[in-house]
Design a protein around this motif. Structure first.
Motif, PDB file in Angstrom:
ATOM      1  N   GLN A  80      13.455  24.977  -5.367  1.00  0.00           N
ATOM      2  CA  GLN A  80      12.102  25.311  -5.820  1.00  0.00           C
ATOM      3  C   GLN A  80      11.582  26.626  -5.270  1.00  0.00           C
ATOM      4  OE1 GLN A  80       9.253  21.840  -5.902  1.00  0.00           O
ATOM      5  NE2 GLN A  80      10.704  21.115  -4.369  1.00  0.00           N
ATOM      6  N   ALA A  81      12.411  27.349  -4.522  1.00  0.00           N
ATOM      7  CA  ALA A  81      11.922  28.471  -3.732  1.00  0.00           C
ATOM      8  C   ALA A  81      11.407  29.641  -4.555  1.00  0.00           C
ATOM      9  CB  ALA A  81      13.015  28.951  -2.780  1.00  0.00           C
ATOM     10  N   GLY A  82      12.062  30.013  -5.606  1.00  0.00           N
ATOM     11  CA  GLY A  82      11.649  31.197  -6.345  1.00  0.00           C
ATOM     12  C   GLY A  82      12.117  32.454  -5.638  1.00  0.00           C
ATOM     13  N   ALA A  83      11.532  33.575  -6.008  1.00  0.00           N
ATOM     14  CA  ALA A  83      11.951  34.878  -5.486  1.00  0.00           C
ATOM     15  C   ALA A  83      11.522  35.069  -4.036  1.00  0.00           C
ATOM     16  CB  ALA A  83      11.369  35.984  -6.355  1.00  0.00           C
ATOM     17  N   GLU A  84      12.323  35.843  -3.311  1.00  0.00           N
ATOM     18  CA  GLU A  84      11.985  36.215  -1.933  1.00  0.00           C
ATOM     19  C   GLU A  84      11.114  37.471  -1.960  1.00  0.00           C
ATOM     20  OE1 GLU A  84      12.874  34.627   0.919  1.00  0.00           O
ATOM     21  OE2 GLU A  84      14.186  33.137   0.027  1.00  0.00           O
ATOM     22  N   PRO A  85      10.166  37.632  -1.075  1.00  0.00           N
ATOM     23  CA  PRO A  85       9.767  36.640  -0.084  1.00  0.00           C
ATOM     24  C   PRO A  85       8.994  35.500  -0.741  1.00  0.00           C
ATOM     25  CG  PRO A  85       8.287  38.515   0.027  1.00  0.00           C
ATOM     26  CD  PRO A  85       9.344  38.846  -1.005  1.00  0.00           C
ATOM     27  N   LEU A  86       9.173  34.335  -0.173  1.00  0.00           N
ATOM     28  CA  LEU A  86       8.519  33.141  -0.709  1.00  0.00           C
ATOM     29  C   LEU A  86       7.005  33.239  -0.573  1.00  0.00           C
ATOM     30  CD1 LEU A  86      10.738  30.278   0.700  1.00  0.00           C
ATOM     31  CD2 LEU A  86      10.967  31.519  -1.435  1.00  0.00           C
ATOM     32  N   PHE A  87       6.313  32.645  -1.517  1.00  0.00           N
ATOM     33  CA  PHE A  87       4.865  32.562  -1.413  1.00  0.00           C
ATOM     34  C   PHE A  87       4.483  31.719  -0.201  1.00  0.00           C
ATOM     35  CE2 PHE A  87       0.738  30.632  -2.501  1.00  0.00           C
ATOM     36  CZ  PHE A  87      -0.008  31.794  -2.605  1.00  0.00           C
ATOM     37  N   LEU A  88       5.147  30.568  -0.007  1.00  0.00           N
ATOM     38  CA  LEU A  88       4.946  29.717   1.167  1.00  0.00           C
ATOM     39  C   LEU A  88       6.262  29.602   1.912  1.00  0.00           C
ATOM     40  CD1 LEU A  88       2.827  26.775  -0.290  1.00  0.00           C
ATOM     41  CD2 LEU A  88       2.030  28.687   1.102  1.00  0.00           C
ATOM     42  N   ASP A  89       6.244  29.931   3.181  1.00  0.00           N
ATOM     43  CA  ASP A  89       7.435  29.786   4.009  1.00  0.00           C
ATOM     44  C   ASP A  89       7.104  28.824   5.137  1.00  0.00           C
ATOM     45  OD1 ASP A  89       9.905  30.010   5.154  1.00  0.00           O
ATOM     46  OD2 ASP A  89       9.780  32.143   5.548  1.00  0.00           O
ATOM     47  N   GLU A  90       6.465  29.313   6.180  1.00  0.00           N
ATOM     48  CA  GLU A  90       5.977  28.433   7.239  1.00  0.00           C
ATOM     49  C   GLU A  90       4.506  28.144   6.962  1.00  0.00           C
ATOM     50  OE1 GLU A  90       6.664  30.118  11.076  1.00  0.00           O
ATOM     51  OE2 GLU A  90       8.829  29.915  10.911  1.00  0.00           O
ATOM     52  N   VAL A  91       4.141  26.861   7.006  1.00  0.00           N
ATOM     53  CA  VAL A  91       2.758  26.452   6.765  1.00  0.00           C
ATOM     54  C   VAL A  91       2.192  25.909   8.074  1.00  0.00           C
ATOM     55  CG1 VAL A  91       1.252  24.891   5.480  1.00  0.00           C
ATOM     56  CG2 VAL A  91       3.246  25.912   4.349  1.00  0.00           C
ATOM     57  N   PRO A  92       1.358  26.712   8.758  1.00  0.00           N
ATOM     58  CA  PRO A  92       0.747  26.230  10.001  1.00  0.00           C
ATOM     59  C   PRO A  92      -0.587  25.534   9.714  1.00  0.00           C
ATOM     60  CG  PRO A  92       0.303  28.558   9.737  1.00  0.00           C
ATOM     61  CD  PRO A  92       1.107  28.123   8.531  1.00  0.00           C
ATOM     62  N   ILE A  93      -0.800  24.418  10.361  1.00  0.00           N
ATOM     63  CA  ILE A  93      -2.081  23.720  10.277  1.00  0.00           C
ATOM     64  C   ILE A  93      -2.572  23.520  11.706  1.00  0.00           C
ATOM     65  CG2 ILE A  93      -3.296  21.640   9.554  1.00  0.00           C
ATOM     66  CD1 ILE A  93      -1.175  21.345   7.357  1.00  0.00           C
ATOM     67  N   ARG A  94      -3.649  24.200  12.050  1.00  0.00           N
ATOM     68  CA  ARG A  94      -4.230  24.106  13.400  1.00  0.00           C
ATOM     69  C   ARG A  94      -5.451  23.203  13.331  1.00  0.00           C
ATOM     70  NH1 ARG A  94      -4.617  29.277  17.244  1.00  0.00           N
ATOM     71  NH2 ARG A  94      -2.381  29.099  16.813  1.00  0.00           N
ATOM     72  N   PHE A  95      -5.534  22.267  14.260  1.00  0.00           N
ATOM     73  CA  PHE A  95      -6.591  21.260  14.217  1.00  0.00           C
ATOM     74  C   PHE A  95      -6.898  20.791  15.635  1.00  0.00           C
ATOM     75  CE2 PHE A  95      -2.461  19.458  13.814  1.00  0.00           C
ATOM     76  CZ  PHE A  95      -2.453  18.351  14.634  1.00  0.00           C
ATOM     77  N   GLY A  96      -8.040  20.164  15.781  1.00  0.00           N
ATOM     78  CA  GLY A  96      -8.452  19.628  17.068  1.00  0.00           C
ATOM     79  C   GLY A  96      -8.427  18.114  17.074  1.00  0.00           C
ATOM     80  N   MET A  97      -8.078  17.567  18.217  1.00  0.00           N
ATOM     81  CA  MET A  97      -8.166  16.116  18.433  1.00  0.00           C
ATOM     82  C   MET A  97      -9.099  15.924  19.619  1.00  0.00           C
ATOM     83  SD  MET A  97      -4.292  14.757  17.577  1.00  0.00           S
ATOM     84  CE  MET A  97      -3.437  15.556  18.935  1.00  0.00           C
ATOM     85  N   ALA A  98     -10.322  15.510  19.331  1.00  0.00           N
ATOM     86  CA  ALA A  98     -11.365  15.454  20.350  1.00  0.00           C
ATOM     87  C   ALA A  98     -11.485  14.105  21.035  1.00  0.00           C
ATOM     88  CB  ALA A  98     -12.711  15.835  19.733  1.00  0.00           C
ATOM     89  N   VAL A  99     -11.101  13.048  20.342  1.00  0.00           N
ATOM     90  CA  VAL A  99     -11.253  11.714  20.904  1.00  0.00           C
ATOM     91  C   VAL A  99      -9.909  10.997  20.917  1.00  0.00           C
ATOM     92  CG1 VAL A  99     -13.675  11.496  20.213  1.00  0.00           C
ATOM     93  CG2 VAL A  99     -11.897  10.709  18.676  1.00  0.00           C
ATOM     94  N   ASP A 100      -9.820   9.998  21.743  1.00  0.00           N
ATOM     95  CA  ASP A 100      -8.621   9.188  21.902  1.00  0.00           C
ATOM     96  C   ASP A 100      -8.515   8.251  20.703  1.00  0.00           C
ATOM     97  OD1 ASP A 100      -6.435   7.966  23.017  1.00  0.00           O
ATOM     98  OD2 ASP A 100      -7.528   7.000  24.644  1.00  0.00           O
ATOM     99  N   ASP A 101      -7.766   8.678  19.678  1.00  0.00           N
ATOM    100  CA  ASP A 101      -7.738   7.956  18.412  1.00  0.00           C
ATOM    101  C   ASP A 101      -6.410   8.255  17.709  1.00  0.00           C
ATOM    102  OD1 ASP A 101      -8.625   6.419  16.296  1.00  0.00           O
ATOM    103  OD2 ASP A 101     -10.200   7.803  15.664  1.00  0.00           O
ATOM    104  N   HIS A 102      -6.171   7.586  16.603  1.00  0.00           N
ATOM    105  CA  HIS A 102      -5.010   7.895  15.761  1.00  0.00           C
ATOM    106  C   HIS A 102      -5.392   9.018  14.808  1.00  0.00           C
ATOM    107  CE1 HIS A 102      -2.249   6.588  12.185  1.00  0.00           C
ATOM    108  NE2 HIS A 102      -1.815   7.689  12.761  1.00  0.00           N
ATOM    109  N   TYR A 103      -4.648  10.103  14.872  1.00  0.00           N
ATOM    110  CA  TYR A 103      -4.821  11.218  13.953  1.00  0.00           C
ATOM    111  C   TYR A 103      -3.611  11.253  13.028  1.00  0.00           C
ATOM    112  CZ  TYR A 103      -8.588  12.924  16.910  1.00  0.00           C
ATOM    113  OH  TYR A 103      -9.753  13.041  17.607  1.00  0.00           O
TER     114      TYR A 103
END
Length: 120
Positions: A80-103
């Motif tokens: 599914q990659a398509g032409a280089e460079p790829l539109f999506l390569d590495e997808v970073p998701i940065r998020f916070g976990m503030a409380v002691d819970d299941h995320y």
């Protein structure tokens, strides 16, 4: 075992093909100011999930984290990659976990788009 109940899980769905994204590499980092510490790396199973929590209870601590989904490798492997460079390569998701819970932080992925949310 720790007294915490918090932990982190994830899964990846290939929305273009309508199936779980098997074999997708995921890295987890803890962010502390300008420091980025790699905690673990794993791959998704046939259900698009990791075999256990990517951050288990005994390692849980509130803070800022980043999941990096190596989407490019997966997209190349599924044709599914398509032409280089790829539109999506590495997808970073940065998020916070503030409380002691299941995320639960899933990724819905296609070659030209992605989405995430806090799941259950």
């Amino acid at each position: 075992m720790s007294d915490t109940t918090g932990f982190l899980t994830t899964h990846v769905l290939d929305t273009a093909r309508g199936c779980p994204a098997e074999g997708l590499r995921i890295a987890l980092y803890r962010i502390d100011g300008s420091t980025r510490e790699k905690l673990t790396e794993t791959r998704t199973n046939a259900d698009g999930r990791t075999d256990g929590p990517i951050l288990p209870r005994e390692s849980f601590a509130p803070g800022t984290y980043e999941l990096v989904f190596h989407a490019g490798d997966y997209l190349r492997g599924t044709g599914q990659a398509g032409a280089e460079p790829l539109f999506l390569d590495e997808v970073p998701i940065r998020f916070g976990m503030a409380v002691d819970d299941h995320y639960h932080v899933p990724l819905l992925l296609s070659p030209y788009g992605f989405s995430t949310y806090r799941g259950s």
